[in-house]
Design a protein around this motif. Structure first.
Motif, PDB file in Angstrom:
ATOM      1  N   LYS A 147      32.786  -1.136 -35.561  1.00  0.00           N
ATOM      2  CA  LYS A 147      31.343  -0.915 -35.575  1.00  0.00           C
ATOM      3  C   LYS A 147      31.050   0.477 -36.122  1.00  0.00           C
ATOM      4  O   LYS A 147      31.625   1.460 -35.662  1.00  0.00           O
ATOM      5  CB  LYS A 147      30.772  -1.079 -34.165  1.00  0.00           C
ATOM      6  CG  LYS A 147      30.710  -2.540 -33.737  1.00  0.00           C
ATOM      7  CD  LYS A 147      29.859  -2.735 -32.515  1.00  0.00           C
ATOM      8  CE  LYS A 147      29.567  -4.205 -32.296  1.00  0.00           C
ATOM      9  NZ  LYS A 147      28.675  -4.761 -33.324  1.00  0.00           N
ATOM     10  N   ASP A 149      29.937   2.894 -39.891  1.00  0.00           N
ATOM     11  CA  ASP A 149      30.328   3.045 -41.289  1.00  0.00           C
ATOM     12  C   ASP A 149      31.489   4.024 -41.432  1.00  0.00           C
ATOM     13  O   ASP A 149      31.291   5.206 -41.738  1.00  0.00           O
ATOM     14  CB  ASP A 149      29.131   3.503 -42.123  1.00  0.00           C
ATOM     15  CG  ASP A 149      28.083   2.416 -42.247  1.00  0.00           C
ATOM     16  OD1 ASP A 149      28.464   1.250 -42.426  1.00  0.00           O
ATOM     17  OD2 ASP A 149      26.884   2.733 -42.133  1.00  0.00           O
ATOM     18  N   LEU A 158      31.471  -7.079 -44.508  1.00  0.00           N
ATOM     19  CA  LEU A 158      30.363  -6.802 -43.599  1.00  0.00           C
ATOM     20  C   LEU A 158      30.011  -8.086 -42.872  1.00  0.00           C
ATOM     21  O   LEU A 158      29.654  -9.083 -43.497  1.00  0.00           O
ATOM     22  CB  LEU A 158      29.156  -6.275 -44.381  1.00  0.00           C
ATOM     23  CG  LEU A 158      27.897  -6.007 -43.555  1.00  0.00           C
ATOM     24  CD1 LEU A 158      28.146  -4.945 -42.486  1.00  0.00           C
ATOM     25  CD2 LEU A 158      26.747  -5.592 -44.466  1.00  0.00           C
ATOM     26  N   GLU A 161      24.590  -6.932 -39.171  1.00  0.00           N
ATOM     27  CA  GLU A 161      23.932  -5.696 -38.760  1.00  0.00           C
ATOM     28  C   GLU A 161      23.060  -5.993 -37.553  1.00  0.00           C
ATOM     29  O   GLU A 161      22.492  -7.072 -37.442  1.00  0.00           O
ATOM     30  CB  GLU A 161      23.047  -5.136 -39.880  1.00  0.00           C
ATOM     31  CG  GLU A 161      23.805  -4.565 -41.061  1.00  0.00           C
ATOM     32  CD  GLU A 161      22.879  -3.890 -42.063  1.00  0.00           C
ATOM     33  OE1 GLU A 161      22.257  -2.874 -41.699  1.00  0.00           O
ATOM     34  OE2 GLU A 161      22.794  -4.387 -43.196  1.00  0.00           O
ATOM     35  N   THR A 257      19.991   0.612 -37.961  1.00  0.00           N
ATOM     36  CA  THR A 257      20.880  -0.498 -37.612  1.00  0.00           C
ATOM     37  C   THR A 257      22.320  -0.024 -37.471  1.00  0.00           C
ATOM     38  O   THR A 257      22.679   1.076 -37.905  1.00  0.00           O
ATOM     39  CB  THR A 257      20.819  -1.607 -38.669  1.00  0.00           C
ATOM     40  OG1 THR A 257      21.265  -1.082 -39.932  1.00  0.00           O
ATOM     41  CG2 THR A 257      19.397  -2.142 -38.812  1.00  0.00           C
ATOM     42  N   LYS A 259      26.225  -1.474 -38.281  1.00  0.00           N
ATOM     43  CA  LYS A 259      26.970  -2.512 -38.987  1.00  0.00           C
ATOM     44  C   LYS A 259      28.283  -2.832 -38.276  1.00  0.00           C
ATOM     45  O   LYS A 259      28.910  -1.957 -37.691  1.00  0.00           O
ATOM     46  CB  LYS A 259      27.258  -2.070 -40.428  1.00  0.00           C
ATOM     47  CG  LYS A 259      26.003  -1.873 -41.271  1.00  0.00           C
ATOM     48  CD  LYS A 259      26.350  -1.347 -42.648  1.00  0.00           C
ATOM     49  CE  LYS A 259      25.093  -1.133 -43.486  1.00  0.00           C
ATOM     50  NZ  LYS A 259      25.410  -0.574 -44.825  1.00  0.00           N
ATOM     51  N   TRP A 261      31.995  -4.407 -39.211  1.00  0.00           N
ATOM     52  CA  TRP A 261      32.868  -4.685 -40.348  1.00  0.00           C
ATOM     53  C   TRP A 261      34.180  -5.328 -39.893  1.00  0.00           C
ATOM     54  O   TRP A 261      34.655  -5.090 -38.779  1.00  0.00           O
ATOM     55  CB  TRP A 261      33.215  -3.395 -41.080  1.00  0.00           C
ATOM     56  CG  TRP A 261      32.079  -2.681 -41.713  1.00  0.00           C
ATOM     57  CD1 TRP A 261      31.272  -1.730 -41.148  1.00  0.00           C
ATOM     58  CD2 TRP A 261      31.612  -2.827 -43.060  1.00  0.00           C
ATOM     59  NE1 TRP A 261      30.343  -1.282 -42.048  1.00  0.00           N
ATOM     60  CE2 TRP A 261      30.525  -1.937 -43.240  1.00  0.00           C
ATOM     61  CE3 TRP A 261      32.009  -3.626 -44.140  1.00  0.00           C
ATOM     62  CZ2 TRP A 261      29.835  -1.826 -44.435  1.00  0.00           C
ATOM     63  CZ3 TRP A 261      31.322  -3.504 -45.344  1.00  0.00           C
ATOM     64  CH2 TRP A 261      30.248  -2.619 -45.482  1.00  0.00           C
TER      65      TRP A 261
END
Length: 290
Positions: A147, A149, A158, A161, A257, A259, A261
């Motif tokens: 979680k 970036d 991805l 989000e 938000t 993201k 991954w």
């Protein structure tokens, strides 16, 4: 030395205690001590000294313990490559999973995959996302769910989000937050930084933290019982319908938000088990999995 001996060394090095290491290995203390003595006889050196503070490794023991990590990983890869020579999807899939994903998505995902590939076993390590990034970099895991970036130059996908939300039992005014009781929780540094930066952009006063708990799930339950508000990822709040939720935004009105991954090494896709899992995850709508 065989695989079990290297595992004994690795476990004892981490535990620094004969009793604890024996429990983790599901063997008796005398059996562990005997294996250690056999290793010392094989190498002709003393590996550990035992004292009041537990087990202390000699310089030779330190070296062998560090070799244990490499040896066990090498043996694991040999097994994986041998199994990969067959057409069947079988073996042990090693996953590194962030804490939030573990609690809210992982059980359902693994069940679906196991239903399709019943010969698969899982070895899962969990932790904050910054810890899981380290595991995938060092190839201790095949696939990681992260979680935030984080920098990653190899295979990634991805997954979804989610908004970061203010949650409370009753409707509240955002401008009143500094005067209202807040329920804080321990989380990874990246999410904490996002929340702290948003607060600093909008308020000149610090939050009024009335309760500080260890997990986001506990914070959510406190909110549901009307004990204060919390700033939480939207995924955690998905099962609560009778609470007030509002997504936080940047100064220019853009939703903030978080993201999620999936990370993996490109070369690991040569393993049938990893390729099958990555393709399976890519085919799913993870936001619908509970």
């Amino acid at each position: 030395m065989d695989e079990r001996d290297w595992l004994v060394l690795q476990t004892l090095y981490h535990e620094k205690n004969i009793t604890n290491a024996a429990k983790k290995l599901y063997i008796s203390q005398p059996a562990l001590t005997n294996r250690l003595q056999q290793m010392e006889k094989e190498f002709g050196v003393r590996i550990v000294n035992r004292g009041r503070r537990g087990v202390q490794f000699t310089p030779q023991g330190e070296y062998l313990a560090k070799c244990a990590d490499d040896m066990l990983l090498s043996l694991q890869r040999i097994k994986e490559n041998v199994l990969n020579m067959e057409d069947k999807i079988t073996g042990t899939l090693r996953l590194g999973v962030s804490t939030f994903f573990t609690d809210y998505k992982l059980p359902g995902l693994l069940k679906l995959f196991k239903d399709e590939y019943p010969d698969i076993e899982f070895k899962v390590v969990t932790g904050w996302s910054n810890e899981i990034v380290h595991f995938v970099h060092s190839q201790d895991v095949h696939v990681a769910f992260i979680k935030g970036d984080y920098s990653w130059k190899e295979g990634k996908k991805l997954l979804f989000e989610e908004p970061i939300c203010i949650a409370s039992k009753e409707k509240i005014a955002i401008e009143d937050l500094p005067e209202l009781p807040r329920i804080d929780y321990h989380t990874d540094q990246m999410l904490q930084t996002v929340i702290d930066n948003w607060w600093a952009e909008n308020y000149s006063k610090p939050p009024l933290v009335s309760i500080d708990v260890d997990k986001a799930g506990t914070s959510k339950n406190m909110v549901a019982n009307g004990l204060g508000y919390a700033i939480l990822p939207g995924m955690i709040l998905s099962d609560l319908e009778d609470i007030y939720k509002v997504a936080i935004k940047t100064k220019d009105g853009q939703p903030i938000t978080r993201k999620t991954w999936m990370f993996f090494h490109d070369e690991s896709l040569q393993l049938n088990i990893v390729r099958a899992f990555v393709e399976f995850v890519e085919s799913l709508d993870l936001e619908k999995i509970n």
